[in-house]
Design an enzyme around this catalytic site. Structure first.
Site, PDB file in Angstrom:
ATOM      1  N   PRO A 259       0.825  -1.214   0.000  1.00  0.00           N
ATOM      2  CA  PRO A 259       0.000   0.000   0.000  1.00  0.00           C
ATOM      3  C   PRO A 259       0.857   1.261   0.000  1.00  0.00           C
ATOM      4  O   PRO A 259       2.052   1.219   0.312  1.00  0.00           O
ATOM      5  CB  PRO A 259      -0.809  -0.123   1.307  1.00  0.00           C
ATOM      6  CG  PRO A 259      -0.692  -1.556   1.711  1.00  0.00           C
ATOM      7  CD  PRO A 259       0.624  -2.042   1.198  1.00  0.00           C
ATOM      8  N   PRO A 260       0.275   2.381  -0.334  1.00  0.00           N
ATOM      9  CA  PRO A 260       1.034   3.643  -0.308  1.00  0.00           C
ATOM     10  C   PRO A 260       1.502   3.984   1.102  1.00  0.00           C
ATOM     11  O   PRO A 260       0.793   3.770   2.092  1.00  0.00           O
ATOM     12  CB  PRO A 260       0.029   4.680  -0.826  1.00  0.00           C
ATOM     13  CG  PRO A 260      -1.000   3.893  -1.562  1.00  0.00           C
ATOM     14  CD  PRO A 260      -1.080   2.568  -0.891  1.00  0.00           C
ATOM     15  N   GLY A 261       2.706   4.522   1.187  1.00  0.00           N
ATOM     16  CA  GLY A 261       3.236   4.999   2.460  1.00  0.00           C
ATOM     17  C   GLY A 261       3.871   3.956   3.337  1.00  0.00           C
ATOM     18  O   GLY A 261       4.196   4.229   4.489  1.00  0.00           O
ATOM     19  N   THR A 262       4.096   2.737   2.818  1.00  0.00           N
ATOM     20  CA  THR A 262       4.662   1.678   3.661  1.00  0.00           C
ATOM     21  C   THR A 262       6.182   1.639   3.609  1.00  0.00           C
ATOM     22  O   THR A 262       6.791   0.842   4.335  1.00  0.00           O
ATOM     23  CB  THR A 262       4.098   0.319   3.222  1.00  0.00           C
ATOM     24  OG1 THR A 262       4.272   0.148   1.815  1.00  0.00           O
ATOM     25  CG2 THR A 262       2.615   0.218   3.559  1.00  0.00           C
ATOM     26  N   GLY A 263       6.812   2.427   2.760  1.00  0.00           N
ATOM     27  CA  GLY A 263       8.274   2.503   2.774  1.00  0.00           C
ATOM     28  C   GLY A 263       8.954   1.869   1.586  1.00  0.00           C
ATOM     29  O   GLY A 263      10.144   1.522   1.677  1.00  0.00           O
ATOM     30  N   LYS A 264       8.284   1.716   0.456  1.00  0.00           N
ATOM     31  CA  LYS A 264       8.907   1.089  -0.718  1.00  0.00           C
ATOM     32  C   LYS A 264      10.017   1.972  -1.271  1.00  0.00           C
ATOM     33  O   LYS A 264      11.122   1.499  -1.541  1.00  0.00           O
ATOM     34  CB  LYS A 264       7.836   0.820  -1.780  1.00  0.00           C
ATOM     35  CG  LYS A 264       6.721  -0.114  -1.314  1.00  0.00           C
ATOM     36  CD  LYS A 264       5.735  -0.407  -2.414  1.00  0.00           C
ATOM     37  CE  LYS A 264       4.978   0.818  -2.843  1.00  0.00           C
ATOM     38  NZ  LYS A 264       4.109   1.350  -1.764  1.00  0.00           N
ATOM     39  N   HIS A 479     -26.021  10.070  22.085  1.00  0.00           N
ATOM     40  CA  HIS A 479     -25.615   9.271  20.917  1.00  0.00           C
ATOM     41  C   HIS A 479     -24.241   8.640  21.146  1.00  0.00           C
ATOM     42  O   HIS A 479     -24.051   7.434  20.927  1.00  0.00           O
ATOM     43  CB  HIS A 479     -25.605  10.165  19.670  1.00  0.00           C
ATOM     44  CG  HIS A 479     -25.277   9.439  18.410  1.00  0.00           C
ATOM     45  ND1 HIS A 479     -26.248   9.073  17.490  1.00  0.00           N
ATOM     46  CD2 HIS A 479     -24.101   9.001  17.879  1.00  0.00           C
ATOM     47  CE1 HIS A 479     -25.682   8.447  16.477  1.00  0.00           C
ATOM     48  NE2 HIS A 479     -24.373   8.402  16.680  1.00  0.00           N
ATOM     49  N   GLU A 480     -23.294   9.427  21.608  1.00  0.00           N
ATOM     50  CA  GLU A 480     -21.938   8.911  21.786  1.00  0.00           C
ATOM     51  C   GLU A 480     -21.863   7.954  22.983  1.00  0.00           C
ATOM     52  O   GLU A 480     -21.167   6.934  22.922  1.00  0.00           O
ATOM     53  CB  GLU A 480     -20.958  10.073  21.973  1.00  0.00           C
ATOM     54  CG  GLU A 480     -20.873  11.018  20.783  1.00  0.00           C
ATOM     55  CD  GLU A 480     -20.506  10.320  19.486  1.00  0.00           C
ATOM     56  OE1 GLU A 480     -19.767   9.305  19.539  1.00  0.00           O
ATOM     57  OE2 GLU A 480     -20.969  10.767  18.425  1.00  0.00           O
ATOM     58  N   HIS A 483     -23.008   4.578  21.859  1.00  0.00           N
ATOM     59  CA  HIS A 483     -21.942   3.800  21.212  1.00  0.00           C
ATOM     60  C   HIS A 483     -21.065   3.123  22.260  1.00  0.00           C
ATOM     61  O   HIS A 483     -20.758   1.917  22.169  1.00  0.00           O
ATOM     62  CB  HIS A 483     -21.074   4.723  20.341  1.00  0.00           C
ATOM     63  CG  HIS A 483     -21.692   5.094  19.042  1.00  0.00           C
ATOM     64  ND1 HIS A 483     -22.152   4.175  18.133  1.00  0.00           N
ATOM     65  CD2 HIS A 483     -21.911   6.317  18.475  1.00  0.00           C
ATOM     66  CE1 HIS A 483     -22.638   4.794  17.072  1.00  0.00           C
ATOM     67  NE2 HIS A 483     -22.496   6.107  17.255  1.00  0.00           N
TER      68      HIS A 483
END
Length: 680
Positions: A259-264, A479-480, A483
């Site tokens: 995925p993008p941003g993983t350090g390739k 509401h919160e 949850h």
């Protein structure tokens, strides 16, 4: 004053052709002004005369101005036309012709202009005039023949000098430009290299004989498996005899997938800094241009340079820009891109071979790459660089916090637990945002408060204006809390990290959960608990305020729980339908075009069963959520009062109040302390 001048002033009002009795002076005038025969005139004489006429036009108007004539100082060749000239209208010229005042006519410019010698009785001399003719009327020629007028016609002489000069001036820039192109083309035409002008066929790869990227393997964390593969390549480049002794061959290519941003790209910089061999780096999009043949020419030039400096490394980032599947035409495919790909395939493993050049490429879309590019011999290894686990995230945080001043209470382990699913780039952004917040708040060190706020900002958006007291704020609080209560009382759900009424992004309030383990493998119980927790907000609105008072605040929650329920049925086989994969993998692809072109072979009966199963899962979860709210109404009121007062409740505070009214599951209470959870 001379007699001639006095005559001109005293008779300036007389007409040009006054009477016929003055024609007797014609013999005298012809003696004083000898003329050549018409046959002796030449076009050059006429042209000379026309220039003289233009120059003398300012001396006086014919019949109404001052005319001065002086004898020539020396004998010159006679011209068929006098130097004094005026213009005359065509109608007046016909009048003079009828009165026999016209002596001679020269027709020039294809008969459109007549230069005539006409007797002027006012000056008692013959003057030369120019008459613009409407073409060359036949009646004019007939009338001049009847009056015995001496006339002659001269063809128009074309002056090619100005025309040629204009043509050459218009063609000068194109000729110079073409010559420059040819010169550049000949200078760039090296054996086996590009031959396009302006260096269009030359590779744009950045070349470093001794790369100094400033990145080593110590700067790359969280991808231990990928680092191990690259360390083998570096070792092979440094000590090739060690591997050649056992018959090993160095891999020709390594494809980094993730995925993008993983350090390739960071791994590419690290191997460049560690290997110590010549290094070429470029992007896949740099091969493609609007000119035909440029991409293939750049590929040839790149590998020619690489072979000349072998052993070396070639890093191609985002190779999917040029390596897309051939022949499909999907996603903007074109012949130029396919020619570039064909040349790349040939250079990597073709008839001539490619020894000593290691190609390292990176992409986040391996499913669209051409199969010929992925085969062994071109890319012998495919290294997956995925999202880091909790230990990997902690190592990445250590790398990105080396140059930052952290408070002693900051725990990188806690930050790693709060950031599941974060890539290396996301974690670097978290630490940078925390440093910015600390500087904005005037602190000399980064505390957990700044780190928590930076995580909230990255996940949910910027902090908005706080709500004032009123019905909306009370409704959001219930509401919160709904949850949080439903999630806490449902087995399998992650513990509550905090509940807040501070708006962020589009959300008016937020409930945060802290996952206990990495969500690599998720059970059916955990998925169902997430659906129950997601429906807790809507259940609280309906139970406390009534069905008619429910709001649109649960729109995002409903989208999330519907997606989870449908995945349980169609992908994970967690329903009464059975363990089936009920959806085509192509339809599930991230490529929008593939999803649009995919043909769904699902029957109508099966589609109805899927919809029914999804609805049953959600309805069961909703009934359970409403039961939690009804059974803990007193605890809900107490929690809402505390939330309205403080605006933010931590997970420990929330569970402490809830435990006063009901039994909190043991595993949730055990995770009250983050330290205990980390140590466990």
């Amino acid at each position: 004053m001379s007699p001639a001048l006095s005559l001109s002033l005293s008779h300036s009002h007389l007409p040009l052709c006054k009477s016929q009795d003055l024609l007797s002076k014609d013999t005298h005038l012809r003696k004083t002004t000898p003329r050549e025969s018409p046959g002796s005139r030449t076009p050059t004489d006429i042209k000379f005369t026309k220039r003289k006429l233009l120059g003398s036009a300012a001396l006086g108007l014919f019949g109404g101005g001052l005319s001065v004539s002086q004898p020539p100082a020396r004998a010159e060749p006679e011209s068929p036309i006098e130097t004094t000239s005026n213009r005359m209208s065509y109608s007046r010229f016909l009048q003079c012709l009828d009165q026999n005042a016209v002596r001679k006519v020269d027709l020039v410019e294809n008969g459109t202009l007549a230069i005539a010698e006409i007797y002027n009785p006012a000056l008692d001399k013959i003057q030369t005039v120019k008459v613009q003719l409407p073409g060359l009327p036949p009646e004019l020629l007939r009338k001049m023949k009847e009056k015995n007028v001496d006339f002659a016609a001269y063809p128009m002489e074309i002056n090619w000098g100005p025309a040629l000069l204009d043509l050459l001036s218009n063609l000068a820039f194109p000729l110079i430009f073409l010559g420059f192109l040819l010169l550049r083309s000949s200078s760039a035409n090296t054996p086996g290299g590009p031959n396009l002008p302006f260096g269009l066929g030359r590779s744009k790869a950045k070349f470093e004989m001794e790369p100094n990227t400033g990145v080593t393997f110590d700067d790359v964390a969280g991808v231990d498996e990928a680092k191990q593969d690259f360390k083998e390549i570096v070792e092979f480049l440094k000590t090739p005899e060690k591997f050649a002794a056992v018959g090993a061959r160095i891999p020709r290519g390594v494809l980094l997938v993730g995925p993008p941003g993983t350090g390739k790209t960071l791994l590419g910089k690290a191997i460049a800094g560690e290997a110590g061999v010549p290094f070429f780096s470029l992007s896949g999009s740099e091969f493609i241009e609007m000119f035909v043949g440029v991409g293939a020419s750049r590929v040839r030039d790149l590998f020619n340079k690489a072979k000349a400096n072998s052993p070396c490394l070639v890093f191609i980032d985002e190779i999917d820009a040029v390596g897309r599947q051939r022949g499909t035409g999907i996603g903007g495919g074109n012949d130029e891109r396919e020619q570039t790909l064909n040349q790349l395939l040939t250079e990597m493993d073709g008839f001539t071979g490619n020894s000593g050049v290691i190609v390292i490429s990176a992409t986040n879309r391996p499913e669209i790459l051409d199969s010929a590019l992925l085969r062994p011999g071109r890319f012998d290894r495919q290294v997956t660089v995925g999202l880091p686990d909790i230990r990997g995230r902690e190592e990445i945080l250590k790398v990105h916090s080396n140059n930052k001043k952290l408070d002693k209470d900051v725990s990188l382990s806690v930050i790693a637990m709060r950031t599941p699913g974060f890539s290396g780039a996301d974690l670097a952004n978290v630490m940078n945002e925390a440093a910015i917040l600390a500087g904005r708040r005037g602190k000399d060190r980064i505390t957990m408060k700044e780190i928590d706020d930076s995580i909230d900002r990255i996940v949910a958006g910027m902090e908005g204006t706080k709500m004032t007291d009123g019905k909306s704020k009370i409704l959001v609080a219930y509401h919160e809390i709904g949850h949080a209560v439903c999630a806490t009382l449902t087995p399998g759900h992650d513990p509550v990290q905090k509940v807040t009424l501070v708006p962020r992004g589009q959300a008016r309030g937020l409930t945060w959960f802290m996952p206990g383990d990495d969500p690599a493998l998720i059970s059916k119980q955990q998925l169902f608990a997430r659906i129950v927790g997601g429906l807790g907000g809507r259940a609280a609105e309906e139970v406390i305020f009534g069905e008619s008072e429910i709001t649109t605040g649960a729109a995002g929650d409903l989208q999330q729980i519907t997606q989870i329920a449908r995945q349980m049925v169609t992908m994970f086989g967690m329903s009464e339908i059975g363990p089936w994969a009920l959806m085509d993998p192509t339809v599930q692809s991230s490529d929008v075009v593939l999803r649009m072109l995919a043909r769904n072979s699902m029957s109508e009966k099966l589609a109805e069963d899927i919809d029914s199963s999804v609805r049953n899962i959600i309805e069961n979860a909703y009934q359970l959520a409403k039961n939690h709210i009804r059974n803990n109404r007193e605890a809900m009121d107490k929690l809402v009062d505390a939330l309205l007062e403080r605006e933010t409740l931590t997970g420990d505070e929330f569970r402490a109040i809830l435990a006063e009214f009901t039994d909190v599951p043991v595993e949730k209470m055990r995770r009250t302390s983050v330290r205990e959870m980390i140590n466990a």
